[in-house]
Write an enzyme that holds these catalytic residues in place. Sequence first.
Site, PDB file in Angstrom:
ATOM      1  N   PHE A   6       0.851  -1.179   0.000  1.00  0.00           N
ATOM      2  CA  PHE A   6       0.000   0.000   0.000  1.00  0.00           C
ATOM      3  C   PHE A   6       0.895   1.240   0.000  1.00  0.00           C
ATOM      4  O   PHE A   6       1.817   1.349   0.802  1.00  0.00           O
ATOM      5  CB  PHE A   6      -0.898  -0.047   1.241  1.00  0.00           C
ATOM      6  CG  PHE A   6      -1.958   1.025   1.332  1.00  0.00           C
ATOM      7  CD1 PHE A   6      -2.331   1.794   0.251  1.00  0.00           C
ATOM      8  CD2 PHE A   6      -2.613   1.246   2.535  1.00  0.00           C
ATOM      9  CE1 PHE A   6      -3.309   2.755   0.334  1.00  0.00           C
ATOM     10  CE2 PHE A   6      -3.606   2.211   2.653  1.00  0.00           C
ATOM     11  CZ  PHE A   6      -3.950   2.968   1.549  1.00  0.00           C
ATOM     12  N   CYS A   7       0.636   2.169  -0.926  1.00  0.00           N
ATOM     13  CA  CYS A   7       1.287   3.481  -0.968  1.00  0.00           C
ATOM     14  C   CYS A   7       2.812   3.331  -0.996  1.00  0.00           C
ATOM     15  O   CYS A   7       3.343   2.568  -1.795  1.00  0.00           O
ATOM     16  CB  CYS A   7       0.800   4.325   0.212  1.00  0.00           C
ATOM     17  SG  CYS A   7       1.170   6.088   0.061  1.00  0.00           S
ATOM     18  N   ILE A   8       3.547   4.019  -0.119  1.00  0.00           N
ATOM     19  CA  ILE A   8       5.007   3.957  -0.144  1.00  0.00           C
ATOM     20  C   ILE A   8       5.519   2.550   0.164  1.00  0.00           C
ATOM     21  O   ILE A   8       6.628   2.180  -0.225  1.00  0.00           O
ATOM     22  CB  ILE A   8       5.626   4.990   0.833  1.00  0.00           C
ATOM     23  CG1 ILE A   8       7.135   5.096   0.610  1.00  0.00           C
ATOM     24  CG2 ILE A   8       5.307   4.631   2.262  1.00  0.00           C
ATOM     25  CD1 ILE A   8       7.805   6.148   1.485  1.00  0.00           C
TER      26      ILE A   8
END
Length: 574
Positions: free
Chosen positions: A307-309
């Site tokens: 998820f995300c970074i």
Amino acid sequence: MFNPPSFDALLQQLNEAQRQWWQQWAQAGVASGGATAPVSGGAAWPAWPGTDPEWLSRQTDFYRAQLDLWLGLVGAKAPARLIEPEKGDRRFNAPEWEEPLFSFIKQNYLLTAKWLMDSVSAAASDEATREKLAFFTRQYIDAISPANFALTNPEVLKLAAETNGESLADGMKKLLADVQKGSITMTDEREFEVGRNLAVTPGTVVFENELFQLLQYTPSTGQVFETPLLIVPPCVNKYYIMDLQPENSMVRWIVEQGYTTFLVSWRSIPPELGKLKWDDYVADGVIQAAEVVREIIRRDKMNVLSFCIGGELLATAIPVMQARGLDWFESLTLMTVMLDHTDPGDIKHFIDWNVVRTREPMLESGGVISGKELARTFSALRANDLIWNYVVNNYLKGQTPPPFDLLYWNNDSANLALPMHTFFLENMYLNNNLVKPGSFSLCGVPIDLTRIDLPSYVFAAREDHIVPWRSAYGTTRLFRGPLRFVLGASGHIAGTINPVSANKRNYWVNDALPEAPEQWFEAAQSRPGSWWQDWHDWLAPRSGKLVAAPKKPGSKQHAPIEPAPGRYVKARLD
């Protein structure tokens, strides 16, 4: 005999006054290093467009509208209704804003805001400059809204009168308390506690090092897929965005589908670990977690979700694993992950080479980037919703915001190591190196994402202000393995954390992957409800057969340490 000036002459005088004001504003911004400073590389402030015919026409319209407002206010003509707030702008919804004086204040502000935005559009010399000036001009406009000040907000004045000033006194107490803790209160934080009513999916910490704890969740089904699932969440915030309350916990839902689930709980970095680099997050984070999962489950491969970074950490770990001969992943899922930073959205206006250069002298000695600082940056991307809304309600009206688990999580930030975060800004945002094979190395390995050939599921959210979906679509041009791209409705969090049971929103699918994201969307099919079910249908065939669920967490080599959610996620910033 006195002859009043013609309207054209008056317009020229006003235009000259505005030109002088514009130059003073620019000079003040340059002097202070603020948002109005030169954009980059010493770029000059854009020239005043005062001689442009189209500009003069807009100026004429602006001054006439202002004159109509004044004449309406003093009764010289019928009250004017010249402009309305943009769709979705809730600042002026209350009926008190329709009273003559406050209707004038509201419309005066909206007209001036429009004039300022038009000024930027006409004055900027190139698209990049225009975009940056427009962003910070919008920030300025949002900040000076009459809704943000007690004397120009009729709702605040009315409430103060009704409470004999107690609302203002209560607001001052809340302001002082927030000043002391260094952040704006967005929810009633007394209603939540990690481990009590947040992050409560049953599980066990089965491994830890100085960087992360690894959670193994307790099966809730008699049989589970033989291929385990490793989740790599972002390290900017706490992992429990994926495990809020039971009814909206993605982790709980995943476990209920029969996946043996492990999750990385990143540590909020203390000062003594301030020298950690991106390499450390790859080797001692992602790769170490995967190794422990293999040792516990005794399977060669696992599926991995990020998820995300967390997805950028995972994507950069795969080339390192390939170079070491570690073929451990069966499939890869990226949720709102940006690998191609060609157009990273509005956050780019906060990131430039000056940020990196000011940090360079500190890289060797290390340090931490405050999670609160990062949270303020993300909040500034949606200032009306995540800053000024709470300024008005908390400090001017003295109200306590209602309990909301998502906003509690949003304020529960985590620190990052300065070298790691600076590497991220330089290589991903500024140089866009993830799309340039071999442009940098990690753990001694040149990074080439075009060699990733895993089956991949890429999810993006259509209204995401942190990872624009068109940028997330760029991943389809990087990986060379089979890939499914799915687009969800709503934003970065609400679009991602969308429980199946709620049956809300919709998502779009299209098996074809044309070059342009707009082409993909034009041919995409909309489906109701949560994208989670689509992902489960994609992942299940890649998860092996069903086997008896593990009776105990961990193994002889990795004995249970403590119950989930563990110590690391409970640590809060002072």
